[in-house]
Design a protein around this motif. Structure first.
Motif, PDB file in Angstrom:
ATOM      1  N   TYR A  24       5.536 -70.780  19.722  1.00  0.00           N
ATOM      2  CA  TYR A  24       4.285 -70.979  20.468  1.00  0.00           C
ATOM      3  C   TYR A  24       3.387 -71.878  19.641  1.00  0.00           C
ATOM      4  O   TYR A  24       3.208 -71.677  18.438  1.00  0.00           O
ATOM      5  CB  TYR A  24       3.538 -69.661  20.749  1.00  0.00           C
ATOM      6  CG  TYR A  24       2.124 -69.941  21.197  1.00  0.00           C
ATOM      7  CD1 TYR A  24       1.880 -70.437  22.478  1.00  0.00           C
ATOM      8  CD2 TYR A  24       1.048 -69.802  20.322  1.00  0.00           C
ATOM      9  CE1 TYR A  24       0.591 -70.768  22.872  1.00  0.00           C
ATOM     10  CE2 TYR A  24      -0.241 -70.119  20.713  1.00  0.00           C
ATOM     11  CZ  TYR A  24      -0.466 -70.611  21.986  1.00  0.00           C
ATOM     12  OH  TYR A  24      -1.727 -70.956  22.364  1.00  0.00           O
ATOM     13  N   LYS A  66       1.880 -77.281  23.613  1.00  0.00           N
ATOM     14  CA  LYS A  66       3.242 -76.840  23.933  1.00  0.00           C
ATOM     15  C   LYS A  66       4.267 -77.923  23.639  1.00  0.00           C
ATOM     16  O   LYS A  66       5.411 -77.622  23.270  1.00  0.00           O
ATOM     17  CB  LYS A  66       3.325 -76.416  25.396  1.00  0.00           C
ATOM     18  CG  LYS A  66       4.620 -75.679  25.736  1.00  0.00           C
ATOM     19  CD  LYS A  66       4.583 -75.102  27.140  1.00  0.00           C
ATOM     20  CE  LYS A  66       5.846 -74.298  27.438  1.00  0.00           C
ATOM     21  NZ  LYS A  66       5.803 -73.695  28.796  1.00  0.00           N
ATOM     22  N   CYS A 103       7.003 -70.301  24.268  1.00  0.00           N
ATOM     23  CA  CYS A 103       6.226 -69.352  25.059  1.00  0.00           C
ATOM     24  C   CYS A 103       4.899 -69.975  25.480  1.00  0.00           C
ATOM     25  O   CYS A 103       4.417 -70.931  24.855  1.00  0.00           O
ATOM     26  CB  CYS A 103       5.976 -68.084  24.254  1.00  0.00           C
ATOM     27  SG  CYS A 103       7.487 -67.157  23.861  1.00  0.00           S
ATOM     28  N   ASN A 104       4.286 -69.390  26.520  1.00  0.00           N
ATOM     29  CA  ASN A 104       3.038 -69.942  27.040  1.00  0.00           C
ATOM     30  C   ASN A 104       1.806 -69.412  26.316  1.00  0.00           C
ATOM     31  O   ASN A 104       0.708 -69.954  26.472  1.00  0.00           O
ATOM     32  CB  ASN A 104       2.919 -69.643  28.539  1.00  0.00           C
ATOM     33  CG  ASN A 104       3.937 -70.414  29.352  1.00  0.00           C
ATOM     34  OD1 ASN A 104       4.191 -71.588  29.099  1.00  0.00           O
ATOM     35  ND2 ASN A 104       4.537 -69.741  30.327  1.00  0.00           N
ATOM     36  N   SER A 105       1.989 -68.364  25.531  1.00  0.00           N
ATOM     37  CA  SER A 105       0.858 -67.802  24.788  1.00  0.00           C
ATOM     38  C   SER A 105       1.366 -67.077  23.560  1.00  0.00           C
ATOM     39  O   SER A 105       2.547 -66.683  23.493  1.00  0.00           O
ATOM     40  CB  SER A 105       0.057 -66.831  25.663  1.00  0.00           C
ATOM     41  OG  SER A 105       0.825 -65.666  25.942  1.00  0.00           O
ATOM     42  N   GLU A 144       0.419 -64.134  22.763  1.00  0.00           N
ATOM     43  CA  GLU A 144       0.640 -62.756  23.200  1.00  0.00           C
ATOM     44  C   GLU A 144       2.035 -62.593  23.801  1.00  0.00           C
ATOM     45  O   GLU A 144       2.702 -61.575  23.583  1.00  0.00           O
ATOM     46  CB  GLU A 144      -0.431 -62.357  24.210  1.00  0.00           C
ATOM     47  CG  GLU A 144      -1.830 -62.209  23.642  1.00  0.00           C
ATOM     48  CD  GLU A 144      -2.513 -63.535  23.357  1.00  0.00           C
ATOM     49  OE1 GLU A 144      -3.502 -63.533  22.606  1.00  0.00           O
ATOM     50  OE2 GLU A 144      -2.046 -64.586  23.882  1.00  0.00           O
ATOM     51  N   ASP A 145       2.459 -63.591  24.569  1.00  0.00           N
ATOM     52  CA  ASP A 145       3.788 -63.551  25.183  1.00  0.00           C
ATOM     53  C   ASP A 145       4.867 -63.538  24.105  1.00  0.00           C
ATOM     54  O   ASP A 145       5.824 -62.759  24.162  1.00  0.00           O
ATOM     55  CB  ASP A 145       3.956 -64.766  26.098  1.00  0.00           C
ATOM     56  CG  ASP A 145       5.286 -64.766  26.843  1.00  0.00           C
ATOM     57  OD1 ASP A 145       5.797 -63.674  27.152  1.00  0.00           O
ATOM     58  OD2 ASP A 145       5.805 -65.864  27.107  1.00  0.00           O
ATOM     59  N   LEU A 146       4.699 -64.399  23.105  1.00  0.00           N
ATOM     60  CA  LEU A 146       5.676 -64.460  22.012  1.00  0.00           C
ATOM     61  C   LEU A 146       5.719 -63.150  21.234  1.00  0.00           C
ATOM     62  O   LEU A 146       6.794 -62.630  20.928  1.00  0.00           O
ATOM     63  CB  LEU A 146       5.342 -65.633  21.094  1.00  0.00           C
ATOM     64  CG  LEU A 146       6.264 -65.842  19.878  1.00  0.00           C
ATOM     65  CD1 LEU A 146       6.500 -67.331  19.631  1.00  0.00           C
ATOM     66  CD2 LEU A 146       5.685 -65.202  18.627  1.00  0.00           C
ATOM     67  N   ALA A 183       4.958 -60.179  22.217  1.00  0.00           N
ATOM     68  CA  ALA A 183       5.554 -59.105  23.016  1.00  0.00           C
ATOM     69  C   ALA A 183       7.074 -59.196  23.031  1.00  0.00           C
ATOM     70  O   ALA A 183       7.768 -58.174  23.082  1.00  0.00           O
ATOM     71  CB  ALA A 183       5.013 -59.172  24.443  1.00  0.00           C
ATOM     72  N   LYS A 184       7.619 -60.402  22.964  1.00  0.00           N
ATOM     73  CA  LYS A 184       9.056 -60.603  23.094  1.00  0.00           C
ATOM     74  C   LYS A 184       9.811 -60.500  21.771  1.00  0.00           C
ATOM     75  O   LYS A 184      11.021 -60.280  21.767  1.00  0.00           O
ATOM     76  CB  LYS A 184       9.337 -61.972  23.717  1.00  0.00           C
ATOM     77  CG  LYS A 184       8.932 -62.084  25.175  1.00  0.00           C
ATOM     78  CD  LYS A 184       9.164 -63.501  25.699  1.00  0.00           C
ATOM     79  CE  LYS A 184       8.833 -63.584  27.190  1.00  0.00           C
ATOM     80  NZ  LYS A 184       8.969 -64.965  27.718  1.00  0.00           N
ATOM     81  N   CYS A 185       9.111 -60.672  20.655  1.00  0.00           N
ATOM     82  CA  CYS A 185       9.789 -60.788  19.361  1.00  0.00           C
ATOM     83  C   CYS A 185       9.560 -59.578  18.476  1.00  0.00           C
ATOM     84  O   CYS A 185       8.463 -59.009  18.457  1.00  0.00           O
ATOM     85  CB  CYS A 185       9.314 -62.054  18.638  1.00  0.00           C
ATOM     86  SG  CYS A 185       9.719 -63.582  19.530  1.00  0.00           S
TER      87      CYS A 185
END
Length: 297
Positions: free
Chosen positions: A155, A159, A170-172, A174-176, A178-180
């Motif tokens: 991220y 981008k 990732c788009n944010s 927070e998204d990264l 949450a996934k990692c």
């Protein structure tokens, strides 16, 4: 006295061939530093906020060595720069100049992140990198070489910079996060990037960018939730980086900090679920990197 330019320095190292040797060299430097075998003064720093740039001067001497090193490294919106000066201990005469333009600093910082990744007590499945600069690019390269089966996500505020490094952006932040299960920060941000982490079985946050009194990447609240907080130097952690603010706020007691050199010997408890590492970079790393390069040059 010899002068080596960036091309010569980069050509002396094959990341794919030399990575394990470089990692072992840096591990030894961290362990020797924590064992008191290095003389490393506090860094000298110049922060140019109006110019969005900074310059760090770090030095180190490994007891018994015939050389000592002084490293000058800067970062700015135009990129990184830097030079290493190697001196004879006996005469203080200048032995060599490594005009690396900050390359060796970026490389040894990325390697420190890899060392932590090797220590976490679970097998990382998804690794995230926040940032789109040289350090993010170098770290991504090392991860792809050493952990070819792991998913690496990126991220960056821009981008396009993230996509120039790797294929999954990732788009944010927070998204990264949450996934990692492992997240690296590699920015020069003056504002917090990681505010909270979602409830998760395991999470390691490895801060590689917040190396002075102004940069900030990790929320202080996260330090209170961590099972272990790892630093490269307790002396520097009291002054630089996010961990220094956690110490001053009384969130983390100084005696609770663990230096990486000590953790390399003791390991991390298997039941540790939240791990934070916050590094500001120490002269011992630069000495070890300079010695490695000079052995090849």
């Amino acid at each position: 006295m010899k002068i080596f330019n960036l091309d010569q320095i980069q050509n002396s190292i094959s990341i794919a061939r030399d990575l394990e040797e470089l990692i072992n060299s840096q591990k030894t430097a961290f362990m020797d530093y924590s064992a008191g075998l290095y003389d490393v003064p506090l860094p000298m720093q110049f922060i140019f906020l109006q110019e969005e740039s900074d310059c760090h001067i770090k030095g180190g001497y490994r007891q018994g060595s015939s050389n000592f090193a002084i490293k000058i490294a800067g970062s700015s919106k135009f990129g990184n720069n830097g030079t290493m000066l190697i001196f004879y201990v006996a005469s203080c005469e200048l032995k060599a100049i490594l005009q690396d333009k900050g390359y060796l600093t970026t490389l040894r910082t990325a390697i420190a992140g890899i060392i932590i990744l090797d220590l976490i007590p679970w097998k990382a499945q998804n690794i995230g990198i926040i940032g789109g600069g040289n350090l993010a690019k170098q770290l991504y390269e090392l991860l792809i070489i050493k952990y070819s089966q792991v998913n690496v996500m990126l991220y960056a505020r821009n981008k396009a910079k993230a996509l120039a490094i790797g294929e999954f952006a990732c788009n944010s932040a927070e998204d990264l996060i949450a996934k990692c299960d492992v997240v690296f920060t590699t920015t020069a941000s003056l504002e917090l990037i990681i505010h909270t982490i979602p409830e998760s079985k395991n999470k390691a946050i490895i801060g590689l960018g917040s190396d002075d009194e102004h940069k900030s990447e990790i929320s202080l609240q996260l330090f209170s939730e961590a099972d272990i907080v790892i630093v490269d130097s307790k002396m520097q952690a009291a002054k630089f980086g996010d961990v220094s603010r956690a110490l001053k706020a009384g969130i983390v007691p100084k005696d609770a900090l663990m230096e990486l050199g000590a953790v390399l010997k003791s390991g991390i408890a298997e039941n540790a679920k939240i791990i934070i590492a916050d590094f500001s970079g120490i002269g011992a790393q630069d000495v070890a990197m300079a010695e490695f390069v000079l052995s090849r040059l």
